[in-house]
Motif scaffolding. Sequence first.
Motif, short mmCIF file in Angstrom:
data_model
loop_
_atom_site.label_atom_id
_atom_site.label_comp_id
_atom_site.label_asym_id
_atom_site.label_seq_id
_atom_site.Cartn_x
_atom_site.Cartn_y
_atom_site.Cartn_z
N ALA A 6 0.83 -1.21 0.00
CA ALA A 6 0.00 0.00 0.00
C ALA A 6 0.86 1.26 0.00
N GLY A 7 1.98 1.21 0.68
CA GLY A 7 2.89 2.35 0.70
C GLY A 7 3.47 2.64 -0.67
N ARG A 8 3.84 1.59 -1.40
CA ARG A 8 4.35 1.78 -2.76
C ARG A 8 3.24 2.30 -3.68
N ASP A 9 2.02 1.75 -3.52
CA ASP A 9 0.89 2.22 -4.33
C ASP A 9 0.59 3.69 -4.07
N ALA A 10 0.91 4.17 -2.86
CA ALA A 10 0.67 5.57 -2.50
C ALA A 10 1.84 6.47 -2.89
N GLY A 11 2.84 5.91 -3.55
CA GLY A 11 3.96 6.71 -4.02
C GLY A 11 5.16 6.70 -3.10
N GLY A 12 5.11 5.92 -2.04
CA GLY A 12 6.24 5.82 -1.12
C GLY A 12 7.12 4.63 -1.45
N THR A 13 8.07 4.38 -0.58
CA THR A 13 9.00 3.27 -0.81
C THR A 13 8.43 1.94 -0.35
N GLY A 14 7.47 1.96 0.55
CA GLY A 14 6.96 0.73 1.13
C GLY A 14 7.78 0.26 2.30
N ASP A 15 8.79 1.02 2.66
CA ASP A 15 9.64 0.69 3.81
C ASP A 15 9.03 1.34 5.06
N TYR A 16 8.06 0.66 5.64
CA TYR A 16 7.36 1.21 6.80
C TYR A 16 8.25 1.20 8.03
N ALA A 17 8.04 2.18 8.88
CA ALA A 17 8.73 2.22 10.17
C ALA A 17 7.67 2.19 11.27
N PHE A 18 8.08 1.80 12.46
CA PHE A 18 7.16 1.71 13.58
C PHE A 18 7.89 2.01 14.87
N VAL A 19 7.18 2.71 15.78
CA VAL A 19 7.73 3.04 17.09
C VAL A 19 6.66 2.69 18.12
N TYR A 20 7.06 1.92 19.12
CA TYR A 20 6.16 1.56 20.23
C TYR A 20 6.75 2.10 21.51
#
Length: 143
Positions: free
Chosen positions: A64-78
């Motif tokens: 979905a990130g790539r489809d939205a124009g991003g790299t698709g390399d999601y990050a997360f912080v908890y």
Amino acid sequence: MPHLVILYTGQLDDEVNMTTLCRQMADAMLTVKDESGKQVFPTGGTRVLAYPAQHYAVADGGAAGRDAGGTGDYAFVYLNLRMGRGRTEATQQSAGQTLLEVAKAFFAPVMAQRHIGITLQIDVGPEVFDAKHSNLHPLFNKV
């Protein structure tokens, strides 16, 4: 107590200074006051620790990130704040809002460049065993 533990996807080490975030969070924790104006978290007991995850999977793997124009390399912080019992719900909410605002401001430049999820959770007792041994508290308990 209180202890704030930050777990995050390791690629963020190339994009932000997590030591800076730890300091900002600790400083913010020390500003939290209860309804009577008393500092909620003892200075000598405030701890913030951050740990990167070398291995992780976030969401759909990036499609979905790539489809939205991003790299698709999601990050997360908890961010998980653990505090002892005895504080009112209003004080707990105030602490959470204070820390969330710091996290949002800190990660705003990253969110402008990539897809990132941030979760802040507060846990309160009951502890089944709670022992402390420290020579830090006397530094801050000066009369």
